[in-house]
Design an enzyme around this catalytic site. Structure first.
Site, mmCIF file in Angstrom:
data_model
loop_
_atom_site.group_PDB
_atom_site.id
_atom_site.type_symbol
_atom_site.label_atom_id
_atom_site.label_comp_id
_atom_site.label_asym_id
_atom_site.label_seq_id
_atom_site.Cartn_x
_atom_site.Cartn_y
_atom_site.Cartn_z
ATOM 1 N N GLY A 15 -73.213 -2.969 -65.600
ATOM 2 C CA GLY A 15 -72.110 -2.031 -65.796
ATOM 3 C C GLY A 15 -72.404 -1.043 -66.911
ATOM 4 O O GLY A 15 -73.426 -1.156 -67.592
ATOM 5 N N GLY A 17 -70.501 0.778 -70.238
ATOM 6 C CA GLY A 17 -69.323 0.871 -71.108
ATOM 7 C C GLY A 17 -69.404 2.168 -71.895
ATOM 8 O O GLY A 17 -70.176 3.056 -71.549
ATOM 9 N N ASP A 140 -59.140 1.190 -77.013
ATOM 10 C CA ASP A 140 -59.513 1.434 -75.607
ATOM 11 C C ASP A 140 -59.236 0.185 -74.764
ATOM 12 O O ASP A 140 -60.084 -0.238 -73.974
ATOM 13 C CB ASP A 140 -60.986 1.858 -75.505
ATOM 14 C CG ASP A 140 -61.277 2.556 -74.185
ATOM 15 O OD1 ASP A 140 -62.456 2.666 -73.802
ATOM 16 O OD2 ASP A 140 -60.302 2.970 -73.508
#
Ligand SMILES: CNC(=O)c1c(C)[nH]c(/C=C2\C(=O)Nc3ccc(Cl)cc32)c1C
Length: 279
Positions: A15, A17, A140
């Site tokens: 992934g 980020g 976040d």
């Protein structure tokens, strides 16, 4: 323990980020599986390099069962890359859980929603407590930054946009730059991001677990700001309890003075009663 890059073998990209890509890696000697987040810092402007140093410093200081564990960092000056070695969470992230539910037309069990709520409140209680004269704002909080371990417990991660509130600095200088859907009314109005803004984002995340979409949805930031300022959002589906709805109503109070703090929430009778002792 000082790690070197060739102590690890890269297994797969898992992934991306803030500021970097995450790879699943295995320690060749211990066979331990970790994540390394690779960040190209060479082309980062100075303030982003500072954010990077902040993330690594924050993670090193934060030890909590529901915050992803930071192990080490490796700087490769030749390639201007920073490798942050972090805990592997085999359950993936909540964004994937939500996408899977949408695809399979399923909903998320209320018991799991309460568990996520309690565990993230516990993680944020650590962040919002004064650690060596500093409060840590995540800034976040969103489904893609909450991960699951092998036992279905959550871990707050990716402190890439986090910032420290030092004793002599009452609020973050820059406003939040995270995901707009979870932006709080006060940040929308250009006020300083603060601990209550993390509580608002937590409310948006819990609401999205129940409805599979954010509480305030819009095509552009102007329309979003208008909806957020009213604080009006649809009730969660009727199969979820009124007590969960009431907790969400408090997390999503427009007036941050009325919105509960993490310290109010951690001892809230309804939240305590829905949180079995952790194994
Ligand atoms: C579909 N997602 C995955 O398979 C996945 C898995 C199994 N783990 C992750 C991500 C992380 C993971 O496992 N640990 C992490 C620590 C920090 C950050 Cl920023 C990300 C991670 C992901 C995105």
């Amino acid at each position: 323990m000082i790690y070197k890059l060739n102590d690890f073998e890269v297994l797969e990209l898992i992934g991306s980020g803030s500021f970097g890509s995450c790879y699943k890696v295995r320690n060749k000697h211990t066979h331990e599986v970790l994540v390394w987040k690779v960040i190209e810092y060479g082309c980062l402007p100075e303030e982003k390099k500072q954010l990077l140093v902040t993330e690594v410093t924050l993670l090193r200081d934060l030890r909590h069962p529901h915050i992803v564990r930071y192990f080490d960092r490796i700087v490769c000056k030749e390639t201007k890359q920073l490798y942050i070695l972090i805990e592997y969470c085999p359950g993936g992230d909540l964004a994937t859980v939500i996408k899977t539910c949408i695809k399979s037309n399923n909903h998320i069990e209320e018991r799991f929603v309460w568990r996520v709520l309690h565990q993230l409140i516990s993680a944020l209680q650590t962040c919002h407590s004064w650690i060596s004269s500093t409060i840590i704002l995540h800034r976040d909080i969103k489904p893609a930054n909450v991960f699951l371990d092998g036992a279905g417990n959550v871990k707050l991660g990716d402190f890439g946009l986090a910032c420290k509130l030092d004793a002599d600095q009452p609020g973050c200088i820059e406003t939040m730059v995270g995901t707009p859907f979870y932006m709080s009314p006060e940040v929308m109005k250009g006020e300083m991001y603060n601990t209550k803004s993390d509580v608002w984002s937590l409310g948006c995340l819990i609401y999205e677990l129940c409805t599979l979409k954010p509480p305030f949805h819009a095509q552009n930031i102007k329309e979003l700001a208008s909806k957020v300022s009213t604080g009006r959002f649809e009730r969660i589906p009727p199969h979820y309890s009124d007590s969960l709805q009431r907790v969400l109503n408090s997390l999503l109070l427009v007036n941050q003075e009325q919105r509960p703090s993490i310290f109010d929430l951690i001892c809230h009778p309804v939240i305590v009663s829905h949180s079995p002792p952790e194994s």
